[in-house]
Design an enzyme around this catalytic site. Sequence first.
Site, PDB file in Angstrom:
ATOM      1  N   LEU A   1       0.844  -1.208   0.000  1.00  0.00           N
ATOM      2  CA  LEU A   1       0.000   0.000   0.000  1.00  0.00           C
ATOM      3  C   LEU A   1       0.873   1.250   0.000  1.00  0.00           C
ATOM      4  CD1 LEU A   1      -2.861  -1.025   2.453  1.00  0.00           C
ATOM      5  CD2 LEU A   1      -3.037  -0.687  -0.013  1.00  0.00           C
TER       6      LEU A   1
ATOM      7  N   VAL B   1       1.584   3.467  -5.241  1.00  0.00           N
ATOM      8  CA  VAL B   1       0.717   2.881  -6.262  1.00  0.00           C
ATOM      9  C   VAL B   1      -0.465   2.163  -5.627  1.00  0.00           C
ATOM     10  CG1 VAL B   1       0.593   1.253  -8.181  1.00  0.00           C
ATOM     11  CG2 VAL B   1       2.633   2.665  -7.876  1.00  0.00           C
ATOM     12  N   GLY B   2      -0.221   1.403  -4.561  1.00  0.00           N
ATOM     13  CA  GLY B   2      -1.304   0.680  -3.914  1.00  0.00           C
ATOM     14  C   GLY B   2      -2.385   1.613  -3.382  1.00  0.00           C
ATOM     15  N   ALA B   3      -1.964   2.682  -2.707  1.00  0.00           N
ATOM     16  CA  ALA B   3      -2.936   3.658  -2.217  1.00  0.00           C
ATOM     17  C   ALA B   3      -3.623   4.359  -3.381  1.00  0.00           C
ATOM     18  CB  ALA B   3      -2.235   4.679  -1.316  1.00  0.00           C
TER      19      ALA B   3
ATOM     20  N   LYS C   1       8.413  -5.017 -12.490  1.00  0.00           N
ATOM     21  CA  LYS C   1       9.236  -5.229 -13.687  1.00  0.00           C
ATOM     22  C   LYS C   1      10.432  -6.131 -13.432  1.00  0.00           C
ATOM     23  CE  LYS C   1      10.967  -0.593 -12.688  1.00  0.00           C
ATOM     24  NZ  LYS C   1       9.861  -0.269 -11.763  1.00  0.00           N
TER      25      LYS C   1
ATOM     26  N   ASP D   1      16.838  -0.267 -14.292  1.00  0.00           N
ATOM     27  CA  ASP D   1      15.385  -0.118 -14.390  1.00  0.00           C
ATOM     28  C   ASP D   1      14.943  -0.187 -15.847  1.00  0.00           C
ATOM     29  OD1 ASP D   1      12.680   0.914 -13.191  1.00  0.00           O
ATOM     30  OD2 ASP D   1      13.115   2.264 -14.857  1.00  0.00           O
TER      31      ASP D   1
ATOM     32  N   LYS E   1      12.608  -3.241 -17.992  1.00  0.00           N
ATOM     33  CA  LYS E   1      11.479  -2.943 -18.878  1.00  0.00           C
ATOM     34  C   LYS E   1      11.751  -3.415 -20.296  1.00  0.00           C
ATOM     35  CE  LYS E   1      10.429   1.101 -16.048  1.00  0.00           C
ATOM     36  NZ  LYS E   1      10.512   2.583 -15.951  1.00  0.00           N
TER      37      LYS E   1
END
Length: 440
Positions: free
Chosen positions: A21, A24-26, A116, A212, A216
């Site tokens: 959370l 992104v989760g929130a 990812k 990163d 991707k």
Amino acid sequence: MTSSKEEAASKHPLRLGVAGLGTVGAGLAILLRDNADLITARAGRPIQITAVAARDRTRDRGIDLSALRWHADAIDLASDPNVDVVVELIGGAEGKARELVEAALTAGKPVVTANKALLALHGERLSRLSAAHNAPLLFEAAVAGGIPAIKTVREGLAADRILSIGGILNGTCNYILTAMRETGRDFADVLKEAQDLGYAEADPTTDVDGFDAAHKLAILAALAFGKPVEFDSVHVEGIRSIGALDLGFARTLGYRIKLLGLARQSERGIDARVAPCLVPETAPIAQVDGVFNAVIAEGAFVGRLMIEGRGAGAGPTATAVAADIIDIARGKTIPVWGTYATDVTAVRSRPADEWHGAFYLRLSVTDRAGVIADITAILRDCGVSLSRMIQHPSARSGDDVPLVLVTHPTEERAMQAARQRIAALDVVSAEPVLIRIETF
């Protein structure tokens, strides 16, 4: 007579178990609350979060989650009978994230993830688990945030043979390179600014060293070519070696510098690499600045297309996660890499020294007679042909000055051999900077 909207709302809700959370989760919880009617109409049934797993239960996340069932261990979401779909937003290639995704797929539960690194490193195993247990695994949010890159490749281009895929896949690096170009400041100064603005992490290694973007790219390549690419075979370079001087010379030559992830498939195999590149300033991708991402795909029939947008942030990423959840609510299932799991075997990218193209080489050399002759002799002996040269004269003989060379297309192994020999000259005072040129 009931409307389609009323009919959708009357159906059994799709129940979500969300692990993680954070931002992104929130953001997903807020999105599902604020757009509940719209999402219900588009999904054909309500979508509700019924259970969550997060470390801090008391943290203010901007939404009341007290009525939800909390699990101390995220793995319990996989066996919770009141969870239909597991949403993994923990992150990381190992640990709880991997354990949860594998447990949920093995239990036959669909999984939506933005992870990812997990997909890049364990995509072959996860695709087999997904197929064996008839459990969809969707990951639109894992690449380029709110840009529908996964759907574009896996669905929109499903009928075409994709020749190449990639683009600007990391907003942090793109912001840094843009600010350096526009202000003339050095890397370290702009990196600190990016950290202060929240664009870069306190430890920026994953972003600025290219990993990163490589995660991707590995995902995009697997989708484009129908098979995972072994991550340790992907060539990865970051942007630490790029100076304001290089961005200035690039402008003089008619280029801009971008960190690109690129994968190509040919009869000789798959080439996958992440590295800074010079691109013509007239190319559409050269105009993608700041924290924006861009994905370019080229198909045998469709030709070249580019999509761009914000590649990170709560809103764009949560929207991509929700799009996958809506697909599951509709009953939509697609093999993980767009092809039968029995055909999925990971492949290795070809060695980086087999790449063929033009190069930019910046040297710091002592300004004295014979220097250029020595350097061009090495290039000649290595089979490298010069296209352009820029030399800035010094105020006094014997000072160090920058010298920029642009080559015609050549084999990378030849260019690297020349670079090593040039670096060993006593008139070269710093490590040469070598950047590939992509013409698009």
